[in-house]
Design an enzyme around this catalytic site. Structure first.
Site, mmCIF file in Angstrom:
data_model
loop_
_atom_site.group_PDB
_atom_site.id
_atom_site.type_symbol
_atom_site.label_atom_id
_atom_site.label_comp_id
_atom_site.label_asym_id
_atom_site.label_seq_id
_atom_site.Cartn_x
_atom_site.Cartn_y
_atom_site.Cartn_z
ATOM 1 N NE ARG A 180 -7.850 7.808 6.439
ATOM 2 C CZ ARG A 180 -8.235 8.945 6.985
ATOM 3 N NH1 ARG A 180 -7.893 10.089 6.412
ATOM 4 N NH2 ARG A 180 -8.963 8.963 8.087
ATOM 5 C CD GLU A 230 -0.238 9.218 6.933
ATOM 6 O OE1 GLU A 230 -0.671 9.368 8.106
ATOM 7 O OE2 GLU A 230 -0.837 9.665 5.934
ATOM 8 C CG HIS A 251 -2.663 12.394 8.231
ATOM 9 N ND1 HIS A 251 -2.802 11.053 8.039
ATOM 10 C CD2 HIS A 251 -3.934 12.888 8.245
ATOM 11 C CE1 HIS A 251 -4.087 10.731 7.957
ATOM 12 N NE2 HIS A 251 -4.795 11.841 8.077
#
Length: 320
Positions: A231, A260, A279
């Site tokens: 993360r 993000e 991601h």
């Protein structure tokens, strides 16, 4: 007698739905990705397959019949854990679904940084022939796997194909196959100076938030590479950028970020020693199949038998 209801909040393949139907032939199964439909069904739903923020924003007070949530993600830090715990709702995650694709991404990033592949791709676009600055190899090096869960285990296993020494960190410190030396989380600073590669595979919790800051980067070798597929908030991003710029570490492969999408103003975009992926390390053609067949249906059978669920049950105290 009123039928129990399963709400599936995304479209999945017919063969997967059929397997679920065979397990609960007397249930109502609602499959929809439309929020307006979720609103109609959530009040009398027993199980939700695929948590959505919609339920937190609009319907937390309506979850009186809900007993179990199967998430579509491995991480559960974005869920309203305190509210769900207060309602005594069981959560199971998609942990383990990502082991193959994420471990493949880890090694893609490690190999690309080591063998300078990312630079060659940029040169190809410019039709530039430049073989400078290529000397490193991975074989025989030391990798630190920070978080030896399902993904960390697979990463350690692959590392052995490269003849690497594997140092692992996990909360319990329990030994694991393919890990040469295992340490507890409080020993992180002792492990970092030994590693040529540091791979972060941790979940985000109160304990792992900003686990990596200026102090940790200064402890790492200036020839080391950092890989983060855990993360983004585990790393203090400004400190990482400063460490990369100052040459305190050699490079980084990053799939996750504090915010993000990664903001255009981030200095990480412009760094030649950084590889950025959006991601996507857990994306795979087999995702839905693994969630349903490997996790949800085995747990569903135990749920029907009124037995305690066994696979990927979230511990509210740990936060994962």
């Amino acid at each position: 007698m009123k039928k129990q209801k399963l709400l599936i909040t995304r479209q999945i393949e017919d063969n997967l739905v059929k397997q679920i139907q065979e397990a609960i032939p007397d249930w109502d199964i609602i499959m929809t990705n439309e929020p307006e439909q979720w609103k109609l069904h959530v009040q009398d739903t027993t199980i939700i397959l695929g948590w959505r923020k919609f339920f937190e924003d609009s319907s937390m007070n309506a979850l009186d019949e809900l007993k179990w949530v199967q998430t579509w993600s491995a991480g559960v830090n974005s869920l309203p854990l305190k509210d769900l715990e207060g309602k005594d709702i069981t959560i199971t995650s998609a942990n383990g679904v990502h082991s193959f694709p994420i471990s493949e991404t880890v090694f893609a990033l490690m190999l690309s940084l080591t063998r300078n592949i990312h630079t060659y791709i940029k040169n190809q676009v410019k039709k530039k022939w430049d073989g400078a600055d290529i000397k490193l190899e991975m074989h025989g090096k030391t990798v630190g796997v920070i978080g030896v869960g399902a993904i960390g285990k697979e990463t350690a296993k692959l590392a052995k194909a490269f003849g690497m020494k594997v140092m692992g960190i996990r909360h319990s410190g329990k030994p694991e196959n393919y890990v040469d030396e295992m340490y507890t989380t409080d020993m992180l600073n002792e492990v970092l100076p030994e590693c040529d590669y540091v791979v972060i595979t941790l979940p985000l919790t109160e304990d792992t938030y900003h686990l990596f800051t200026k102090e940790q980067f200064q402890l790492m070798k200036n020839s080391a590479f950092l890989i983060n597929i855990g993360r983004g908030e585990i790393i203090k991003e400004a400190d990482l950028a400063a460490a990369l710029s100052a040459g305190e570490i050699l490079g980084a492969g990053l799939d996750v970020f504090e915010k993000e999408p990664l903001e255009e103003s981030s200095p990480l975009w412009e760094m030649d020693n950084v590889i950025i992926t959006p991601h996507t390390s857990g994306s795979t053609e087999h995702y839905d199949k693994r969630v349903v067949e490997d996790i949800f249906i085995p747990n569903l059978k135990r749920f029907l038998a009124e037995k305690k669920l066994e696979i990927n049950v979230v511990d509210y105290k740990k936060g994962y």
